[in-house]
Design a protein around this motif. Structure first.
Motif, PDB file in Angstrom:
ATOM      1  N   ASN A 440       0.855  -1.085   0.272  1.00  0.00           N
ATOM      2  CA  ASN A 440      -0.114   0.353  -0.147  1.00  0.00           C
ATOM      3  C   ASN A 440       0.936   0.899   0.514  1.00  0.00           C
ATOM      4  OD1 ASN A 440      -2.557  -1.153   0.203  1.00  0.00           O
ATOM      5  ND2 ASN A 440      -3.185  -0.517   2.088  1.00  0.00           N
ATOM      6  N   ALA A 441       1.738   1.260   1.415  1.00  0.00           N
ATOM      7  CA  ALA A 441       2.917   2.493   0.642  1.00  0.00           C
ATOM      8  C   ALA A 441       3.344   2.796  -0.189  1.00  0.00           C
ATOM      9  CB  ALA A 441       3.949   2.351   1.924  1.00  0.00           C
ATOM     10  N   ILE A 442       3.503   1.489  -1.340  1.00  0.00           N
ATOM     11  CA  ILE A 442       4.146   1.675  -2.853  1.00  0.00           C
ATOM     12  C   ILE A 442       2.995   2.189  -3.813  1.00  0.00           C
ATOM     13  CG2 ILE A 442       4.776   0.264  -4.433  1.00  0.00           C
ATOM     14  CD1 ILE A 442       5.961  -1.547  -2.905  1.00  0.00           C
ATOM     15  N   LYS A 443       1.991   1.829  -3.365  1.00  0.00           N
ATOM     16  CA  LYS A 443       0.897   1.964  -4.281  1.00  0.00           C
ATOM     17  C   LYS A 443       0.416   3.342  -4.439  1.00  0.00           C
ATOM     18  CE  LYS A 443      -2.805  -0.920  -3.539  1.00  0.00           C
ATOM     19  NZ  LYS A 443      -3.430  -1.319  -3.416  1.00  0.00           N
ATOM     20  N   TYR A 444       0.361   3.845  -2.954  1.00  0.00           N
ATOM     21  CA  TYR A 444      -0.010   5.275  -2.736  1.00  0.00           C
ATOM     22  C   TYR A 444       0.755   6.568  -2.482  1.00  0.00           C
ATOM     23  CZ  TYR A 444      -4.964   2.645  -2.899  1.00  0.00           C
ATOM     24  OH  TYR A 444      -5.669   1.904  -2.731  1.00  0.00           O
ATOM     25  N   GLY A 470       3.401   9.540   1.240  1.00  0.00           N
ATOM     26  CA  GLY A 470       2.385   9.192  -0.246  1.00  0.00           C
ATOM     27  C   GLY A 470       0.941  10.297  -0.061  1.00  0.00           C
ATOM     28  N   VAL A 471       0.194  10.023  -0.851  1.00  0.00           N
ATOM     29  CA  VAL A 471      -0.907  10.937  -1.045  1.00  0.00           C
ATOM     30  C   VAL A 471      -1.711  11.206   0.748  1.00  0.00           C
ATOM     31  CG1 VAL A 471      -1.332  10.410  -3.516  1.00  0.00           C
ATOM     32  CG2 VAL A 471      -2.180   9.144  -1.757  1.00  0.00           C
ATOM     33  N   GLY A 472      -1.450  10.427   0.967  1.00  0.00           N
ATOM     34  CA  GLY A 472      -1.526  10.888   2.925  1.00  0.00           C
ATOM     35  C   GLY A 472      -3.735   9.900   2.847  1.00  0.00           C
ATOM     36  N   ARG A 487     -12.700   2.138  -0.005  1.00  0.00           N
ATOM     37  CA  ARG A 487     -11.603   2.319  -0.720  1.00  0.00           C
ATOM     38  C   ARG A 487     -11.493   4.422  -0.378  1.00  0.00           C
ATOM     39  NH1 ARG A 487      -9.402   1.517  -6.004  1.00  0.00           N
ATOM     40  NH2 ARG A 487      -7.591   1.238  -4.713  1.00  0.00           N
ATOM     41  N   ALA A 488     -10.769   5.199  -0.007  1.00  0.00           N
ATOM     42  CA  ALA A 488     -10.829   6.804   0.530  1.00  0.00           C
ATOM     43  C   ALA A 488     -11.173   7.674  -0.682  1.00  0.00           C
ATOM     44  CB  ALA A 488      -9.453   7.132   1.313  1.00  0.00           C
ATOM     45  N   ARG A 489     -10.664   6.786  -1.896  1.00  0.00           N
ATOM     46  CA  ARG A 489     -10.577   7.693  -3.588  1.00  0.00           C
ATOM     47  C   ARG A 489     -10.092   8.620  -3.239  1.00  0.00           C
ATOM     48  NH1 ARG A 489     -12.294   3.713  -6.470  1.00  0.00           N
ATOM     49  NH2 ARG A 489     -13.895   2.340  -5.574  1.00  0.00           N
ATOM     50  N   GLN A 490      -8.786   8.962  -2.893  1.00  0.00           N
ATOM     51  CA  GLN A 490      -8.577  10.449  -1.915  1.00  0.00           C
ATOM     52  C   GLN A 490      -7.659  10.868  -3.537  1.00  0.00           C
ATOM     53  OE1 GLN A 490      -7.415   7.821  -1.398  1.00  0.00           O
ATOM     54  NE2 GLN A 490      -5.402   7.668   0.619  1.00  0.00           N
ATOM     55  N   PRO A 491      -7.549  12.222  -3.805  1.00  0.00           N
ATOM     56  CA  PRO A 491      -7.361  13.138  -4.670  1.00  0.00           C
ATOM     57  C   PRO A 491      -5.619  12.392  -5.085  1.00  0.00           C
ATOM     58  CG  PRO A 491      -7.269  14.618  -3.322  1.00  0.00           C
ATOM     59  CD  PRO A 491      -7.459  13.550  -2.717  1.00  0.00           C
ATOM     60  N   GLY A 500     -10.403  -2.301  -1.592  1.00  0.00           N
ATOM     61  CA  GLY A 500     -10.185  -2.317  -0.416  1.00  0.00           C
ATOM     62  C   GLY A 500     -10.578  -3.777   0.387  1.00  0.00           C
ATOM     63  N   LEU A 501     -10.017  -4.205   0.048  1.00  0.00           N
ATOM     64  CA  LEU A 501      -9.771  -5.368   0.427  1.00  0.00           C
ATOM     65  C   LEU A 501      -8.597  -5.928   1.467  1.00  0.00           C
ATOM     66  CD1 LEU A 501     -11.695  -8.380  -1.078  1.00  0.00           C
ATOM     67  CD2 LEU A 501     -12.589  -7.548   0.972  1.00  0.00           C
ATOM     68  N   GLY A 502      -7.209  -5.802   0.894  1.00  0.00           N
ATOM     69  CA  GLY A 502      -6.485  -5.566   1.474  1.00  0.00           C
ATOM     70  C   GLY A 502      -6.358  -5.458   3.065  1.00  0.00           C
ATOM     71  N   GLY A 526       1.819  11.670   3.933  1.00  0.00           N
ATOM     72  CA  GLY A 526       2.337  10.693   4.333  1.00  0.00           C
ATOM     73  C   GLY A 526       0.919   9.935   5.357  1.00  0.00           C
ATOM     74  N   SER A 527       1.292   8.386   5.638  1.00  0.00           N
ATOM     75  CA  SER A 527       0.795   7.951   6.341  1.00  0.00           C
ATOM     76  C   SER A 527       2.247   7.025   7.255  1.00  0.00           C
ATOM     77  CB  SER A 527      -0.082   6.676   5.550  1.00  0.00           C
ATOM     78  OG  SER A 527      -0.819   7.312   4.390  1.00  0.00           O
ATOM     79  N   ARG A 528       1.077   6.448   7.989  1.00  0.00           N
ATOM     80  CA  ARG A 528       1.945   5.417   9.110  1.00  0.00           C
ATOM     81  C   ARG A 528       1.098   4.453   9.508  1.00  0.00           C
ATOM     82  NH1 ARG A 528       4.009   8.365  13.679  1.00  0.00           N
ATOM     83  NH2 ARG A 528       5.825   8.967  12.333  1.00  0.00           N
ATOM     84  N   PHE A 529       1.612   3.290   9.344  1.00  0.00           N
ATOM     85  CA  PHE A 529       0.452   2.057   9.106  1.00  0.00           C
ATOM     86  C   PHE A 529       1.356   1.191  10.498  1.00  0.00           C
ATOM     87  CE2 PHE A 529      -2.231   3.303   5.636  1.00  0.00           C
ATOM     88  CZ  PHE A 529      -3.378   2.895   6.513  1.00  0.00           C
ATOM     89  N   GLY A 530       0.926   0.420  11.363  1.00  0.00           N
ATOM     90  CA  GLY A 530       1.554  -0.035  12.268  1.00  0.00           C
ATOM     91  C   GLY A 530       0.168  -1.406  12.725  1.00  0.00           C
TER      92      GLY A 530
HETATM   93  P1  ADP Z   1      -6.812  -1.044  -1.784  1.00  0.00           P
HETATM   94  O1  ADP Z   1      -6.089  -0.630  -1.645  1.00  0.00           O
HETATM   95  O2  ADP Z   1      -7.071  -2.092  -2.233  1.00  0.00           O
HETATM   96  O3  ADP Z   1      -8.006  -0.057  -2.138  1.00  0.00           O
HETATM   97  P2  ADP Z   1      -7.053  -1.348   1.233  1.00  0.00           P
HETATM   98  O4  ADP Z   1      -8.050  -2.199   1.527  1.00  0.00           O
HETATM   99  O5  ADP Z   1      -5.315  -1.795   0.910  1.00  0.00           O
HETATM  100  O6  ADP Z   1      -7.599  -1.517  -0.476  1.00  0.00           O
HETATM  101  O7  ADP Z   1      -7.037   0.140   1.558  1.00  0.00           O
HETATM  102  C1  ADP Z   1      -8.122   1.058   1.766  1.00  0.00           C
HETATM  103  C2  ADP Z   1      -7.723   2.603   1.249  1.00  0.00           C
HETATM  104  O8  ADP Z   1      -6.425   3.001   2.038  1.00  0.00           O
HETATM  105  C3  ADP Z   1      -7.252   2.521   0.307  1.00  0.00           C
HETATM  106  O9  ADP Z   1      -8.475   2.446  -1.457  1.00  0.00           O
HETATM  107  C4  ADP Z   1      -6.118   3.635   0.150  1.00  0.00           C
HETATM  108  O10 ADP Z   1      -7.348   5.236  -0.171  1.00  0.00           O
HETATM  109  C5  ADP Z   1      -6.087   3.741   1.684  1.00  0.00           C
HETATM  110  N1  ADP Z   1      -4.460   3.498   2.126  1.00  0.00           N
HETATM  111  C6  ADP Z   1      -4.301   2.508   2.115  1.00  0.00           C
HETATM  112  N2  ADP Z   1      -3.130   2.663   2.345  1.00  0.00           N
HETATM  113  C7  ADP Z   1      -2.259   3.742   2.177  1.00  0.00           C
HETATM  114  C8  ADP Z   1      -1.301   4.824   2.398  1.00  0.00           C
HETATM  115  N3  ADP Z   1      -0.390   3.676   2.743  1.00  0.00           N
HETATM  116  N4  ADP Z   1      -0.911   5.810   1.821  1.00  0.00           N
HETATM  117  C9  ADP Z   1      -2.365   6.043   1.737  1.00  0.00           C
HETATM  118  N5  ADP Z   1      -3.898   5.759   1.659  1.00  0.00           N
HETATM  119  C10 ADP Z   1      -3.928   4.627   1.951  1.00  0.00           C
END
Ligand code: ADP
Length: 538
Positions: A440-444, A470-472, A487-491, A500-502, A526-530
């Motif tokens: 996700n960090a790589i994707k977003y 990233g985009v936060g 899915r947050a669908r942020q800009p 939206g299942l990960g 940016g974001s911090r997941f843990g």
């Molecule tokens: P997916 O990535 O398939 O949409 P996830 O459940 O992994 O599904 O993530 C849900 C939503 O959370 C994403 O659609 C995205 O909007 C947001 N998200 C997850 N990880 C990040 C991240 N590292 N930075 C920004 N947004 C994130």
């Protein structure tokens, strides 16, 4: 009482009649019917002071309207009447606005009008029928508020004495207590009726037990669980243990009630009533008495049969999806490849086939993910290996190095896991969770970003954190981020693929390991997941 006693009392200004009056009024205070008490007050007071007419008005709730409760016309022979509502309000408004009663209410003190013709506090109303020449009027005062006014009248001037006033002041004080008691009793009755209405209306089963497990309160649904034909009232005071044979759920509740407990404790569990063929979510809470001790238990049982049925239905649907949808999808993919072989390479059909194939693949992997979430949620976790956590983190990071490099990201690790014991966990699922967060960090994160993976142990927990620039995530989206399909669908994420299942998968896996997952994020920064996992030392 002896004669000398009677003379002594008379010398103090009080007569036997006075004492009898006070004794009678005190006795009446135990009555809870307010109107009955006040009828007696007006009747006895009029007799004792020889009043010819009297009235009593009340406003115990300090509402806009005073309420004249009673009139007594002694001349007409002991008649106590109650005015009709309109008439009463008209009368009350008049005397409270301008009359003697109003003066008493405003000054909060009793008064004697020796001669109504010479006292300006006495107002003669044009349509007044009273030919009073003397009056005595006392307020009912509680907590500095006037709750009522008693007015006594006589057709002769100078009828009432200071002694009458003192006596009536005592009577008024006593009557105030009665009015207050009746008011409180009324409120209690009202609350009791409200409670009963709520209890009857609520679909949940409610049982309130004392600390010995005896029924204090039960609603209709509760009586059903007890399986008794007794009325709700008759069930009160019966021991829960009497009904154990009637329903399997009662045995579990009885076990809780039978073990010593601490105040403030509560238990929640799911149980099935074989007798009623319903599933329940049962909550047993301890309630405390005013001294902080255990007063008993409140048992609430929510019928979750429909939820369970729905859940079963969902599982069946998923299974159906897995078998009945996956096979046709595989066929579509297979036939697409066959058609592609038979189609000239420069034909536009090749492009159409590719689109069909890609869409079908997407549908298939969505089904796979869905099934996987369900599988992890419902099947037992295999956790029989002592895993080296550092190796696990390293593998997850290594597996994603290439995709990070493809986007020009800098992927670094900060590991502080020296001396960490082997941890019992499911390595495949935990690695998958780590990869999910890193992916996700790589994707977003837009190309050329910085991603740091940290892992450390502290106390009895091991922590794993992925930080990106990233985009936060918008604040409003954060609470929903771990829900399935959200899915947050942020800009900045318009072209990022996902279902939206990960994160929901990560949360399920971590929760099943008795850990916790968290997120901190600021949109645009940016974001911090843990997550953390418990290190069990067994
Ligand atoms: P997916 O990535 O398939 O949409 P996830 O459940 O992994 O599904 O993530 C849900 C939503 O959370 C994403 O659609 C995205 O909007 C947001 N998200 C997850 N990880 C990040 C991240 N590292 N930075 C920004 N947004 C994130």
């Amino acid at each position: 009482m002896s004669r000398s006693n009677q003379e002594h009392l008379t010398a103090q200004g009080a007569t036997l009649d006075d004492f009898e009056l006070l004794a009678k009024i005190s006795q009446m205070l135990t009555l809870m019917d307010r109107d009955h008490v006040l009828e007696q007050v007006i009747d006895l007071s009029s007799q004792v002071v020889g009043a010819e007419r009297s009235s009593l008005m009340l406003n115990p709730e300090h509402s806009q309207e005073w309420n004249p409760v009673f009139f007594k016309r002694q001349q007409d022979g002991q008649v106590i009447e109650r005015l009709g509502k309109d008439q009463a309000i008209h009368f009350a408004r008049r005397v409270i606005d301008k009359g003697l009663a109003g003066w008493v209410v405003r000054n909060k003190q009793g008064v004697i009008v020796a001669d109504t013709e010479r006292d300006e506090r006495w107002i003669v109303f044009p349509d007044g029928t009273s030919a009073a020449r003397s009056a005595l009027c006392v307020p009912f005062i509680y907590d500095d508020d006037v709750l009522g006014v008693l007015t006594l009248l006589h057709s002769e001037p100078n009828h009432f004495t200071e002694h009458h006033l003192r006596l009536m002041t005592i009577v008024a004080n006593q009557a105030t207590v009665a009015v207050r008691n009746a008011l409180l009793f009324d409120q209690m009755e009202r609350q009791k009726r409200q409670l009963e209405a709520i209890l009857h209306a609520m679909p949940d089963t409610l049982l309130v037990l004392d600390d010995a497990g005896r029924v204090l309160l039960v609603n209709d649904a509760g009586a059903q669980i007890l399986g008794s034909s007794l009325s709700l009232d008759d069930l009160r005071g019966r021991a829960l243990s009497e009904f154990l044979a009637n329903d399997s759920v009662l045995g579990i509740i009885n076990e809780i009630v039978a073990t010593p407990i601490e105040t403030g404790q509560s238990w929640s569990f799911e149980a099935r009533s074989e007798q009623l063929r319903h599933d329940y979510l049962v909550t047993v809470s301890v309630w405390e008495n005013t001294f902080g001790g255990t007063a008993g238990y409140v048992v609430v049982m929510r019928d979750i049969t429909t939820l369970r049925d729905l859940n079963r239905f969902k599982d069946e649907m998923l299974q159906m999806a897995s078998h009945d949808l996956r096979s046709p999808l595989a066929l579509i993919v297979g036939y697409c490849s066959l058609i592609a072989l038979d189609t000239p390479e420069d034909s536009p059909i090749q492009e159409y086939l590719e689109i069909i194939q890609k869409s079908t693949e997407r549908m298939k992997s969505l089904l796979d993910d869905l099934l996987r979430v369900e599988q992890i949620r419902n099947s037992p976790l295999e956790m029989n290996e002592q895993i080296n956590f550092r190796d696990l983190v390293q593998t997850a990071v290594d597996n994603l190095r290439l995709s990070a490099a493809n986007k020009g990201h800098q992927l670094t690790t900060e590991l502080s896991l020296d001396g960490i014991p082997g941890i019992m966990l499911n390595p495949v699922l935990i690695r998958e969770s780590m990869e999910n967060l890193i992916n996700n960090a790589i994707k977003y994160t837009p190309s050329g970003g910085k991603i740091v993976v940290r892992s450390y142990h502290q106390d009895d927990r091991v922590h794993f954190v992925v930080e990106d620039n990233g985009v936060g995530i918008p604040k409003a989206a954060l609470p929903r981020i771990f829900q399935s399909f959200y899915r947050a669908r942020q800009p900045g994420t318009e072209n990022v693929e996902g279902r939206g299942l990960g994160l929901s998968l990560v949360k399920t896996i971590i929760n099943r390991h008795h850990g916790e997952v968290w997120v901190e994020s600021e949109e645009g920064k940016g974001s911090r997941f843990g997550f953390w996992l418990p290190i069990s030392r067994s």
